[in-house]
Design a protein around this motif. Structure first.
Motif, PDB file in Angstrom:
ATOM      1  N   SER A 259       0.949  -1.281   0.105  1.00 42.76           N
ATOM      2  CA  SER A 259      -0.053   0.039  -0.490  1.00 42.76           C
ATOM      3  C   SER A 259       0.762   1.505   0.135  1.00 42.76           C
ATOM      4  O   SER A 259       0.509   2.411  -0.611  1.00 42.76           O
ATOM      5  N   LEU A 260       1.972   0.649   0.822  1.00 41.50           N
ATOM      6  CA  LEU A 260       3.170   2.191   0.432  1.00 41.50           C
ATOM      7  C   LEU A 260       3.641   2.702  -0.685  1.00 41.50           C
ATOM      8  O   LEU A 260       3.468   4.019  -1.085  1.00 41.50           O
ATOM      9  N   ARG A 263       0.534   4.535  -3.319  1.00 38.57           N
ATOM     10  CA  ARG A 263       0.276   5.657  -2.391  1.00 38.57           C
ATOM     11  C   ARG A 263       1.461   6.752  -3.438  1.00 38.57           C
ATOM     12  O   ARG A 263       1.034   7.381  -2.791  1.00 38.57           O
ATOM     13  N   THR A 279       9.904  -0.028  -1.353  1.00 34.46           N
ATOM     14  CA  THR A 279      10.207   0.795   0.100  1.00 34.46           C
ATOM     15  C   THR A 279      11.530   0.835   0.152  1.00 34.46           C
ATOM     16  O   THR A 279      12.082   2.096   0.294  1.00 34.46           O
ATOM     17  N   LEU A 296       5.531  10.996   1.861  1.00 32.65           N
ATOM     18  CA  LEU A 296       5.079   9.613   1.628  1.00 32.65           C
ATOM     19  C   LEU A 296       5.755   9.070   3.345  1.00 32.65           C
ATOM     20  O   LEU A 296       5.150   7.821   4.356  1.00 32.65           O
ATOM     21  N   HIS A 300       3.614   7.472   7.061  1.00 34.33           N
ATOM     22  CA  HIS A 300       3.254   6.171   6.990  1.00 34.33           C
ATOM     23  C   HIS A 300       4.096   6.439   8.232  1.00 34.33           C
ATOM     24  O   HIS A 300       3.482   5.998   8.862  1.00 34.33           O
ATOM     25  N   ASP A 303       0.670   6.618  10.482  1.00 34.64           N
ATOM     26  CA  ASP A 303       0.388   5.216  10.351  1.00 34.64           C
ATOM     27  C   ASP A 303       0.846   4.421  11.300  1.00 34.64           C
ATOM     28  O   ASP A 303      -0.021   3.601  12.321  1.00 34.64           O
ATOM     29  N   THR A 326      10.187  -1.667   6.646  1.00 39.71           N
ATOM     30  CA  THR A 326      10.650  -0.593   7.063  1.00 39.71           C
ATOM     31  C   THR A 326      10.445   0.633   7.920  1.00 39.71           C
ATOM     32  O   THR A 326      10.782   1.371   8.329  1.00 39.71           O
TER      33      THR A 326
END
Length: 383
Positions: A259-260, A263, A279, A296, A300, A303, A326
């Motif tokens: 999903s990262l 986005r 990533t 971004l 992240h 989140d 990550t």
């Protein structure tokens, strides 16, 4: 190379206690063993003789004391055996063979598709002498139900196909235990990493997926179903009024690496240069000052900080260690700490210091502990 499956001899309780101490120490003299085991010197002498006769302990030289006297030094013997740890990672399979004192005897790594090849390579590299006591396999998800007659804990859909491919390479008759990979990494941080010396903490892994290893009083919390820390199952999104009902593992979909990158692809502009495909590339661009990448990464981090706040609200662990492909990036730390501070009470947040090998390190530690128990639990008579 074939590895024997040999039942441990029936030891006296004192011999079992001395064996366990010797495994932890690696090598020791009889006076040292007496002190560590809390036994008298005559009892330890008899226990060492018993272990030597079973080839579970062996003389390995002498040591001099301050008085000029020398004492015999003992180590584990050739029949103490070995254990195997397997990390079925998302990309790579890592395998380590260890003696029961924790020393590494063999290692192998292969792509996920060649997991069985890595297991066979490590088994071939293990010394021929001594039985293989146990195998621990770290997987993405396990259940608490024991498989009948094998001592094996069955994998769920996440681990099943890969474990099936590995199982064909495992020696028959050796006890196999499945363990959650995040729990293994948490153990590595507890004993060798950022949580050393802490009785309790949460290990929050963020990468392809999300997961939590919970350590309380120095022990990993597994839960009734073996699923403690499965953060992917937290309800998300929770916004029924807007027509968004929680769906299975939606939180993992939102925070995970895939999903990262989605986005990033949606937000990237031609003026930002080539869009990162991984990533690692995204975080590298952020480190070099790319405004798009930094935005971004900041989102992240927020989140992950909210996820850490949920962990703190339930556990109040005092310490959260961030790991994963990550989660362990130091660029996340400031944003995670800020969001957690905004939403919860003071909680220390640090990055993993064991890093990517942590799952294998923890799995090997578990395998060694189980291997030692196969010997010490064979105590069959009173002194």
């Amino acid at each position: 190379m074939e590895h024997d499956v040999v039942a441990a001899p029936r030891l006296s309780e004192s011999a079992s206690a001395v064996f366990a101490v010797l495994a932890r120490a690696g090598s020791a003299t009889r006076p040292q063993l007496a002190g560590l085991a809390g036994l008298s010197k005559p009892t330890v002498s008899a226990a060492v003789a018993e272990l030597e006769s079973a080839a579970l302990a062996a003389h390995s030289g002498t040591a001099s004391s301050g008085t000029g006297r020398t004492a015999a030094v003992y180590r584990l013997g050739p029949e103490a055996g070995a254990v195997l740890a397997v990390d079925l990672g998302p990309d790579l399979t890592r395998v380590r063979g260890c003696a029961l004192d924790g020393s590494t005897l063999a290692e192998a790594t292969a792509p996920r598709a060649d997991a069985a090849q890595a297991v066979r390579a490590a088994l071939r590299a293990l010394p021929a002498a001594g039985p293989l006591r146990t195998i621990v396999v770290a997987v993405g998800d396990v259940t608490a139900r024991a498989a009948q007659g094998t001592g094996m804990r069955p994998a769920t859909a996440k681990a099943g196909p890969v474990f099936d491919a590995v199982s064909v390479a495992l020696p028959p008759g050796v006890p196999v235990h499945l363990e959650n990979n995040v729990n293994c990494a948490a153990l590595a941080e507890l004993h060798e990493g950022a949580a050393r010396g802490r009785a309790g903490f949460g290990y929050l892994r963020v990468g392809v997926g999300v997961g939590l290893g919970v350590v309380i009083d120095g022990r990993v919390l597994r839960g009734a179903n073996g699923a403690a820390g499965e953060l992917a199952r937290l309800p998300y999104p929770w916004d029924a009024d807007a027509g968004r009902e929680p769906r299975l593992e939606a939180l993992e979909d939102h925070i995970g690496a895939a999903s990262l990158l989605r986005r990033a692809a949606a937000a990237w502009q031609d003026t930002d240069g080539p869009c990162p495909a991984t990533t690692e590339q995204l975080f590298a661009l952020a480190g070099r000052g790319s405004a798009a990448a930094r935005a971004l990464v900041a989102r992240h981090a927020a989140d992950v900080g909210r996820l850490a706040a949920a962990v703190a609200a339930v556990l109040d662990p005092g310490l959260i260690v961030l790991g994963g492909s990550t989660g362990a990036d130091p660029q996340l730390l400031p944003g995670v700490r800020a969001e957690l501070a905004r939403l919860s009470w003071p909680t220390e947040v640090v990055g993993s210091t064991v890093g990517e090998p942590g799952t294998l390190v923890g799995a090997a530690r578990l395998a060694v502990a189980r291997g030692v128990r196969t010997v010490t639990e064979a105590a069959g008579r009173k002194d």
